[in-house]
Write an enzyme that holds these catalytic residues in place. Structure first.
Site, PDB file in Angstrom:
ATOM      1  N   HIS A 123      -1.709  12.403   1.540  1.00  0.00           N
ATOM      2  CA  HIS A 123      -2.088  11.936   2.879  1.00  0.00           C
ATOM      3  C   HIS A 123      -2.050  13.146   3.802  1.00  0.00           C
ATOM      4  CE1 HIS A 123      -1.549   7.684   1.638  1.00  0.00           C
ATOM      5  NE2 HIS A 123      -0.608   8.216   0.863  1.00  0.00           N
ATOM      6  N   LEU A 124      -3.210  13.580   4.247  1.00  0.00           N
ATOM      7  CA  LEU A 124      -3.290  14.774   5.091  1.00  0.00           C
ATOM      8  C   LEU A 124      -3.323  14.442   6.584  1.00  0.00           C
ATOM      9  CD1 LEU A 124      -5.715  17.032   3.006  1.00  0.00           C
ATOM     10  CD2 LEU A 124      -3.204  17.014   3.048  1.00  0.00           C
TER      11      LEU A 124
ATOM     12  N   ASN B 150      -6.497   6.574   4.634  1.00  0.00           N
ATOM     13  CA  ASN B 150      -5.825   5.855   5.721  1.00  0.00           C
ATOM     14  C   ASN B 150      -5.613   6.752   6.937  1.00  0.00           C
ATOM     15  OD1 ASN B 150      -3.863   7.406   4.368  1.00  0.00           O
ATOM     16  ND2 ASN B 150      -2.217   6.000   4.913  1.00  0.00           N
TER      17      ASN B 150
ATOM     18  N   ASP C 150      -6.116   1.997  -0.345  1.00  0.00           N
ATOM     19  CA  ASP C 150      -4.803   2.646  -0.279  1.00  0.00           C
ATOM     20  C   ASP C 150      -3.712   1.666   0.111  1.00  0.00           C
ATOM     21  OD1 ASP C 150      -3.141   4.909  -0.565  1.00  0.00           O
ATOM     22  OD2 ASP C 150      -3.120   5.162   1.603  1.00  0.00           O
TER      23      ASP C 150
ATOM     24  N   HIS D  31      -3.715   0.417  -4.674  1.00  0.00           N
ATOM     25  CA  HIS D  31      -2.314   0.365  -4.248  1.00  0.00           C
ATOM     26  C   HIS D  31      -1.855  -1.043  -4.604  1.00  0.00           C
ATOM     27  CE1 HIS D  31       1.124   0.774  -1.308  1.00  0.00           C
ATOM     28  NE2 HIS D  31       0.974  -0.539  -1.317  1.00  0.00           N
TER      29      HIS D  31
ATOM     30  N   HIS E 292       0.646   5.344  -7.796  1.00  0.00           N
ATOM     31  CA  HIS E 292       2.117   5.379  -7.699  1.00  0.00           C
ATOM     32  C   HIS E 292       2.816   4.197  -8.394  1.00  0.00           C
ATOM     33  CE1 HIS E 292       0.977   2.806  -4.404  1.00  0.00           C
ATOM     34  NE2 HIS E 292       0.820   3.772  -3.523  1.00  0.00           N
TER      35      HIS E 292
ATOM     36  N   ASN F 243       6.804   3.356  -0.042  1.00  0.00           N
ATOM     37  CA  ASN F 243       6.131   2.178  -0.588  1.00  0.00           C
ATOM     38  C   ASN F 243       5.129   2.621  -1.642  1.00  0.00           C
ATOM     39  OD1 ASN F 243       5.248  -0.390  -1.040  1.00  0.00           O
ATOM     40  ND2 ASN F 243       4.034  -0.548   0.833  1.00  0.00           N
TER      41      ASN F 243
ATOM     42  N   ASP G 106       2.013  11.535  -3.809  1.00  0.00           N
ATOM     43  CA  ASP G 106       1.944  10.596  -2.689  1.00  0.00           C
ATOM     44  C   ASP G 106       2.521  11.258  -1.440  1.00  0.00           C
ATOM     45  OD1 ASP G 106       1.487   8.364  -1.151  1.00  0.00           O
ATOM     46  OD2 ASP G 106       3.021   7.111  -2.103  1.00  0.00           O
TER      47      ASP G 106
ATOM     48  N   HIS H 255       5.635  12.461   7.912  1.00  0.00           N
ATOM     49  CA  HIS H 255       5.875  11.751   9.173  1.00  0.00           C
ATOM     50  C   HIS H 255       6.676  12.657  10.102  1.00  0.00           C
ATOM     51  CE1 HIS H 255       4.380   7.891   7.759  1.00  0.00           C
ATOM     52  NE2 HIS H 255       5.122   8.004   6.667  1.00  0.00           N
TER      53      HIS H 255
END
Length: 438
Positions: free
Chosen positions: A73-74, A105, A162, A189, A245, A291, A318, A322
Site C-alpha cells: 500500500h503506497l 485502496n 482489496d 481479500h 495474506h 487485518n 502487505d 500509517h
C-alpha cells in the site's frame, strides 16, 4: 552510493555467488547489466563486454534476482502523509525489492486508467518499478465491474477490491470471468465482513481476556472456500484466483485441496502471519493490529508448514504504513496494518532459512521468481540473460538490528522495531540503476 544514483548503462557485479532460482544457478558468477537488461552471466573473471563498466565488488556476498512484493500500500494518491510512492519505493529498495504491486485502496480508488497512469508517472519519483493493481469494481463497492481491458492497457497487473472483499457470488463470478478474458489475476481479500463487524483481533482466548470482539477464522476460510467453488464451477484454466495474506489453517487447507483438484488457485503469506500470534497483542499494542489479524499459534504453525511444503506461492509484506498519531489511540479505533518492506528479507532469512532450515534458494524464490509467476511479470524474478536488470547483492551472514526510526518509509508502525535480522542488503539495482547502496 545513494538511493538516487543516476542510470549507469553498464554495471558489472563481480566476485559474488549467484543464486537464481528461475534458472537453477547456484554458483560463483559475474554478471553484466547493460541498458537495463542482463547482458551476460559468466564464470568469475570471464565477462567479455565489461570494459568501462561500473563495478560492484560482491566478493563474499550473494547476488540474486531483485525481490518482488505483490502486496503493498503506497497510499498515493490521497494519503501522502502516511507514505508516498517515492518514500514507499525507497523503503522497497532498502529492503532489496526491485518491483512492487500497489493495491488500489487509494483516495480516490484506483479504478481508472487515469489513476493507474498517474501512479506510474516519472513525477512520482519511484525508486523501483511500480505495478498498479486495479479495483475490480467501481469505487471498490462490490457492485459494478470496471473496464479490465482498459486497466490492463494502462499498466494494471491484476484486479482486486482489496480491503473490501467481493461478497456477492454473482459479482465474484463475473469478476473471475471478465478478468480471465483479458489475462488478469483476481486477488481476493478473504474476509466475510458480515462476520467481522466491530471486531479488531482474532477470536479466541486472548480477545476474550482483553474484552475485544474477535474475528472468527471462518470469516476468512468461508470466503476462500466460496471463491474456490466458483473457480471450480467455471471449468476454465484461464481463471486465476489469488488469495491475499492467508492467515488461517482452514483457508490454507482449502487452497491445498484446490491445487490437488487442478485449479489455478495461488496464495501468499506475510511474515507477520508466520512469525507472530494474537498473544503478541499484549496490552492492546496497536503495532500488532492488522487485518487479517494475528491468529493462534496453531494457525501460525500452519502458515509455516504451508510455506515449507510448497502450498504458499509467495511471501508478500502487505506493507501498510500509517501515521504515528493514527496508531496512538485505543486498540479498537486504530487502523489496521504495519510496514514491512525493509524487514521482509531479514525476517525470512533469520526464521525460514536459519531456523527452519529452508534452503536459501527456496527462500529467495518465494520473494522473487514465484511472485513474478503469480502476476505474470515476464522478465522479472530472474537474472537470465535478456531479463530486466533487477538484482540484489547482500551479505547472507550479516546480523543487524532493525531500527524503525532509521527506515526509509515515512511511517514507523511496525512490531519488528529492535528485532535482530539476518542478511544485510549492500546494493539494490532496479532496471540497471543502483537505487540503494550500503
Amino acid at each position: 552510493m545513494t538511493a538516487t544514483s543516476a542510470i549507469a548503462n553498464l554495471i558489472a557485479i563481480k566476485g559474488g555467488h549467484l543464486i537464481d532460482p528461475g534458472t537453477g544457478i547456484d554458483a560463483a558468477k559475474d554478471i553484466l547489466l547493460k541498458d537495463g537488461k542482463v547482458a551476460e552471466v559468466a564464470a568469475p573473471g570471464k565477462l567479455k563486454q565489461a570494459a568501462g563498466a561500473q563495478v560492484l565488488d560482491a566478493k563474499g556476498l550473494v547476488v540474486a534476482p531483485g525481490l518482488i512484493d505483490i502486496h503493498v500500500h503506497l497510499r498515493e494518491p490521497g494519503q501522502g502523509y502516511k507514505e508516498t510512492i517515492a518514500t514507499g519505493t525507497a523503503a522497497a529498495a532498502a529492503g532489496g525489492f526491485t518491483a512492487v504491486a500497489a493495491m488500489p485502496n487509494t483516495i480516490p480508488v484506483n479504478d481508472s486508467p487515469e489513476i493507474t497512469r498517474w501512479m506510474q508517472a516519472p513525477e512520482r519519483g519511484a525508486s523501483v518499478r511500480v505495478f498498479p493493481i486495479g479495483a475490480a469494481t467501481r469505487g471498490s463497492k462490490g457492485e459494478t465491474l470496471n473496464d479490465f481491458a482498459a486497466l490492463k492497457a494502462a499498466g494494471c497487473v491484476a484486479v482486486t477490491d482489496d480491503g473490501h472483499p467481493i461478497l456477492k457470488d454473482s459479482v465474484m463470478r463475473d469478476t473471475l470471468a471478465a478478468a480471465s478474458r483479458v489475462g488478469l489475476s483476481v486477488i481476493q481479500h478473504a474476509e466475510d465482513t458480515r462476520l467481522t463487524v466491530g471486531a479488531s483481533m482474532n477470536a479466541g482466548p486472548v480477545a476474550f481476556r482483553l474484552g475485544l470482539r474477535g474475528m472468527p477464522v471462518e470469516a476468512e476460510s468461508g470466503l476462500v472456500e466460496r471463491d474456490i467453488r466458483l473457480v471450480q464451477e467455471m471449468r476454465s484454466d484461464k481463471v486465476h484466483l489469488h488469495v491475499a495474506h492467508t492467515s488461517t489453517s482452514k483457508a490454507i487447507e482449502a487452497v491445498r485441496q484446490a491445487r490437488r483438484n487442478g485449479l489455478r488457485v495461488t496464495c501468499e503469506v506475510a511474515p507477520h502471519h508466520f512469525l507472530l500470534t494474537d498473544e503478541h497483542v499484549g496490552h492492546y499494542d496497536t503495532h500488532y493490529k492488522m487485518n487479517p489479524p494475528l491468529r493462534s499459534a496453531a494457525d501460525r504453525d500452519a502458515m509455516l508448514d504451508a510455506i515449507m511444503d510448497g502450498v504458499v506461492d509467495a511471501i508478500a509484506t502487505d506493507h501498510a504504513p500509517h501515521a504515528s498519531h493514527e496508531k496512538e489511540v485505543e486498540f479498537e479505533r486504530a487502523p489496521n496494518g504495519i510496514t514491512g518492506l525493509e524487514t521482509a528479507l531479514g525476517l525470512c532469512l533469520a526464521w525460514l532459512h536459519r531456523e527452519a532450515k529452508m534452503p536459501l534458494g527456496r527462500v529467495l524464490s518465494l520473494l522473487s521468481a514465484q511472485p513474478a509467476a503469480v502476476l505474470g511479470l515476464r522478465g522479472r524474478g530472474t537474472l537470465a540473460v535478456g531479463s530486466f536488470a533487477d538484482a540484489i547483492v547482500f551479505d547472507p551472514k550479516a546480523e543487524w538490528v532493525y531500527r524503525a526510526a532509521d527506515g526509509k518509509s515515512k511511517s514507523r508502525n511496525t512490531p519488528f522495531d529492535g528485532w535482530t535480522m539476518l542478511g544485510k542488503v549492500r546494493w539494490t539495482v532496479s532496471e540497471g540503476r543502483v537505487v540503494y547502496g550500503n
